[in-house]
Design a protein around this motif. Structure first.
Motif, PDB file in Angstrom:
ATOM      1  N   GLY A 119     -23.524  25.582  10.056  1.00 19.41           N
ATOM      2  CA  GLY A 119     -23.101  24.515  10.963  1.00 19.41           C
ATOM      3  C   GLY A 119     -23.606  23.137  10.574  1.00 19.41           C
ATOM      4  O   GLY A 119     -23.406  22.174  11.302  1.00 19.41           O
ATOM      5  N   ARG A 255     -30.789  10.399  21.479  1.00 17.59           N
ATOM      6  CA  ARG A 255     -29.819  10.662  20.441  1.00 17.59           C
ATOM      7  C   ARG A 255     -30.336  10.132  19.114  1.00 17.59           C
ATOM      8  O   ARG A 255     -31.193   9.269  19.070  1.00 17.59           O
ATOM      9  N   TYR A 259     -27.866   3.068  18.762  1.00 14.56           N
ATOM     10  CA  TYR A 259     -27.048   2.124  19.522  1.00 14.56           C
ATOM     11  C   TYR A 259     -26.801   2.472  20.993  1.00 14.56           C
ATOM     12  O   TYR A 259     -26.225   1.691  21.715  1.00 14.56           O
ATOM     13  N   ALA A 278     -21.092  15.076  20.918  1.00 12.65           N
ATOM     14  CA  ALA A 278     -22.214  14.232  21.324  1.00 12.65           C
ATOM     15  C   ALA A 278     -21.771  12.782  21.415  1.00 12.65           C
ATOM     16  O   ALA A 278     -20.933  12.335  20.628  1.00 12.65           O
ATOM     17  N   GLY A 279     -22.325  12.084  22.393  1.00  7.09           N
ATOM     18  CA  GLY A 279     -21.950  10.675  22.513  1.00  7.09           C
ATOM     19  C   GLY A 279     -22.650   9.995  23.672  1.00  7.09           C
ATOM     20  O   GLY A 279     -23.670  10.470  24.175  1.00  7.09           O
ATOM     21  N   GLY A 280     -22.070   8.882  24.086  1.00  4.02           N
ATOM     22  CA  GLY A 280     -22.644   8.112  25.179  1.00  4.02           C
ATOM     23  C   GLY A 280     -22.139   6.689  25.143  1.00  4.02           C
ATOM     24  O   GLY A 280     -21.203   6.359  24.403  1.00  4.02           O
ATOM     25  N   ALA A 300     -18.294  12.110  19.550  1.00  2.00           N
ATOM     26  CA  ALA A 300     -17.652  12.733  18.392  1.00  2.00           C
ATOM     27  C   ALA A 300     -17.833  14.244  18.468  1.00  2.00           C
ATOM     28  O   ALA A 300     -18.862  14.740  18.944  1.00  2.00           O
ATOM     29  N   ARG A 305     -18.235  22.759  13.589  1.00  2.00           N
ATOM     30  CA  ARG A 305     -18.969  23.502  14.629  1.00  2.00           C
ATOM     31  C   ARG A 305     -18.008  24.121  15.631  1.00  2.00           C
ATOM     32  O   ARG A 305     -18.270  25.183  16.188  1.00  2.00           O
TER      33      ARG A 305
HETATM   34  P1  HAM Z   1     -23.759  12.592  16.002  1.00  2.20           P
HETATM   35  O1  HAM Z   1     -24.501  13.284  17.074  1.00  2.20           O
HETATM   36  O2  HAM Z   1     -24.514  12.125  14.839  1.00  2.20           O
HETATM   37  O3  HAM Z   1     -23.002  11.389  16.703  1.00  2.20           O
HETATM   38  O4  HAM Z   1     -22.580  13.529  15.495  1.00  2.20           O
HETATM   39  C1  HAM Z   1     -21.590  14.002  16.364  1.00  2.20           C
HETATM   40  C2  HAM Z   1     -21.272  15.453  16.086  1.00  2.20           C
HETATM   41  O5  HAM Z   1     -20.965  15.635  14.705  1.00  2.20           O
HETATM   42  C3  HAM Z   1     -22.417  16.409  16.331  1.00  2.20           C
HETATM   43  O6  HAM Z   1     -22.515  16.751  17.687  1.00  2.20           O
HETATM   44  C4  HAM Z   1     -22.012  17.595  15.486  1.00  2.20           C
HETATM   45  O7  HAM Z   1     -21.057  18.392  16.156  1.00  2.20           O
HETATM   46  C5  HAM Z   1     -21.356  16.941  14.305  1.00  2.20           C
HETATM   47  N1  HAM Z   1     -22.293  16.874  13.161  1.00  2.20           N
HETATM   48  C6  HAM Z   1     -23.281  15.990  12.972  1.00  2.20           C
HETATM   49  N2  HAM Z   1     -23.908  16.235  11.796  1.00  2.20           N
HETATM   50  C7  HAM Z   1     -23.294  17.300  11.243  1.00  2.20           C
HETATM   51  C8  HAM Z   1     -23.455  18.031  10.027  1.00  2.20           C
HETATM   52  N3  HAM Z   1     -24.369  17.693   9.138  1.00  2.20           N
HETATM   53  N4  HAM Z   1     -22.632  19.083   9.781  1.00  2.20           N
HETATM   54  C9  HAM Z   1     -21.679  19.421  10.678  1.00  2.20           C
HETATM   55  N5  HAM Z   1     -21.463  18.762  11.829  1.00  2.20           N
HETATM   56  C10 HAM Z   1     -22.255  17.721  12.119  1.00  2.20           C
HETATM   57  C11 HAM Z   1     -22.232  10.484  16.054  1.00  2.20           C
HETATM   58  O8  HAM Z   1     -21.887  10.583  14.900  1.00  2.20           O
HETATM   59  C12 HAM Z   1     -21.738   9.378  16.954  1.00  2.20           C
HETATM   60  N6  HAM Z   1     -20.946   8.441  16.141  1.00  2.20           N
HETATM   61  C13 HAM Z   1     -20.944   9.927  18.122  1.00  2.20           C
HETATM   62  C14 HAM Z   1     -20.408   8.858  19.016  1.00  2.20           C
HETATM   63  C15 HAM Z   1     -19.172   8.366  19.023  1.00  2.20           C
HETATM   64  N7  HAM Z   1     -21.109   8.199  19.928  1.00  2.20           N
HETATM   65  C16 HAM Z   1     -20.332   7.305  20.510  1.00  2.20           C
HETATM   66  N8  HAM Z   1     -19.150   7.396  19.959  1.00  2.20           N
END
Ligand code: HAM
Length: 415
Positions: A119, A255, A259, A278-280, A300, A305
């Motif tokens: 994952g 988180r 930001y 995950a977000g906010g 996102a 997953r």
């Molecule tokens: P993040 O928690 O870094 O948030 O990533 C969002 C989702 O991407 C995670 O919950 C997970 O499902 C998936 N993910 C993260 N890293 C990995 C990985 N190495 N391999 C597989 N899946 C992964 C963000 O990226 C923010 N930009 C979310 C967001 C959007 N907040 C506000 N708007």
């Protein structure tokens, strides 16, 4: 043998089919929620993430794929999708009043140099949604119900919980950080990452993958929040529950990106303890990156997953792959007629196929079975000379004879 880079995946056969079916479902839900797509580059200036995500985050400090181009410009493969969306919003002036609230989504690969495990990949895919110009409890509730709607559409109805928290800011945050540091000083066996974060961004200690679960007695951030913010979190939770979704408050939820400014949430797989969604809200980022003062929020989904969860729960999303007709050509003339029939049938939206390598009936029937064809027709010298073709219905075992020109109409159910 040359192998794929560590932490990446090849998807083929059923896996790529399921993947596309999942993406199609996501797009269907997004359309119902009235979101439009934004497509941004896969690489961006390094500075965007240093300023946008924060250089104390793991993502920026140690996980970016960085390169300089031939002119010495510093770029990175995008390690997340929010900062690029904000960059595009500002650069293209998408924030003008008539576009607001602006509700947008993206789907595509994200790159992070993480330690690969189940994952967790180095190239993975996110479906992200971002909204600009709205800041209200109702909108927060709608955002979380969008996340729930994705799961419902995929028929995922167990093993996922929603956790929420409210991140405080300004003076409230400073007071809280002092208390948290006092609490953390009572530990003398914390990992090196925690030691660095205590100095750089103490909230992130609560999120540590190694020591995070030690901090059950940590002071609760919400105790330092204003009455208004506390009420907001409770009201949001209450409304989500009233809509029939389960959720709970996790006071230690912070988180990995800097930001966020208010509500934060995660949809967690309770079996793997990994976040799926995950977000906010991130109400300062647009201004910090040079745009107007505009509230924003989003989340996102990690598509890998979601695929893992679907596979664990044995949920199939793609339709059964069936052919309407398989054609067995038995001569050179038959091959030409086969091409003619294939084209005519495909133009009429029928899914039809043959196998140009087959030399005899036995191989033909084997191919038809493997491709799960509903009907089979053999084209040989006899059928060409008499213009009588026998279409065999594989379900009933019955055979129906007809002229070449009637085959497509028959398959369409028109005759
Ligand atoms: P993040 O928690 O870094 O948030 O990533 C969002 C989702 O991407 C995670 O919950 C997970 O499902 C998936 N993910 C993260 N890293 C990995 C990985 N190495 N391999 C597989 N899946 C992964 C963000 O990226 C923010 N930009 C979310 C967001 C959007 N907040 C506000 N708007």
């Amino acid at each position: 043998m040359i192998q794929k880079p560590r932490g990446t995946q090849d998807l083929f056969l059923n896996n790529s089919k399921e993947w596309n079916a999942v993406e199609e479902k996501f797009r269907k839900v997004l359309n119902l929620f009235n979101y439009g797509e934004i497509i941004t580059p896969m690489f961006e200036s390094k500075e965007l993430f240093v300023r946008g995500v924060g250089d104390s985050s793991d993502i920026v400090s140690k996980e970016m794929y960085e390169f300089t181009d031939r002119k010495g410009r510093e770029y990175v493969l995008r390690p997340e999708g929010t900062a690029p969306t904000v960059r595009a919003l500002i650069e293209n002036k998408l924030y003008i009043q008539e576009n607001l609230p602006y509700k947008t989504f993206y789907i595509g690969p994200i790159f992070r140099y993480e330690r690969p495990q189940a994952g967790r990949y180095r190239q993975f895919n996110q479906l992200g949604v971002e909204t600009f110009g709205i800041d209200s409890i109702s909108h927060d509730v709608e955002l979380i119900s969008l996340g729930q709607s994705f799961l419902r559409e995929l028929k995922i109805n167990k093993d996922v919980i929603v956790e929420m928290n409210y991140l405080i800011s300004g003076n409230e945050r400073k007071e809280y950080e002092l208390e948290l540091k006092k609490y953390l000083n009572s530990f003398n066996d914390l990992c090196s990452d925690c030691e660095i974060r205590i100095k750089k961004n103490v909230l992130r200690v609560l999120d540590c993958k190694i020591d995070g679960n030690k901090f059950t007695e940590a002071p609760k951030m919400t105790l330092f929040a204003s009455q208004e913010n506390k009420e907001r979190l409770n009201k949001t939770l209450d409304q989500i529950k009233q809509l029939g979704f389960e959720a709970k408050i996790n006071f230690n939820l912070v988180r990995g990106l800097d930001y966020y400014t208010g509500l934060v949430f995660e949809f967690k797989n309770i079996k793997t303890d990994q976040a799926i969604i995950a977000g906010g809200s991130y109400n300062s980022l647009v201004e910090e990156l040079g745009g107007p003062d505009l509230p924003a929020s989003g989340f996102a989904i990690g598509i890998e997953r979601i695929m893992m969860l679907l596979s664990d729960q044995e949920i199939k999303v793609a339709d059964e792959d069936e052919l309407d007709l398989f054609i067995i050509p038995l001569s050179d003339d038959a091959q030409f007629l086969t091409n003619k029939l294939l084209l005519e049938a495909r133009t009429a939206n029928l899914k039809v196929d043959t196998n140009w390598n087959i030399k005899n009936l036995k191989a033909g029937f084997k191919s038809a079975e493997r491709m799960k064809s509903k009907n089979i027709v053999i084209i040989g010298e006899n059928s060409i000379n008499s213009d009588i073709y026998a279409i065999k219905d594989q379900n009933s075992g019955e055979t129906k004879e007809m002229k070449f020109k009637d085959i497509v109409k028959y398959l369409k159910g028109e005759k």
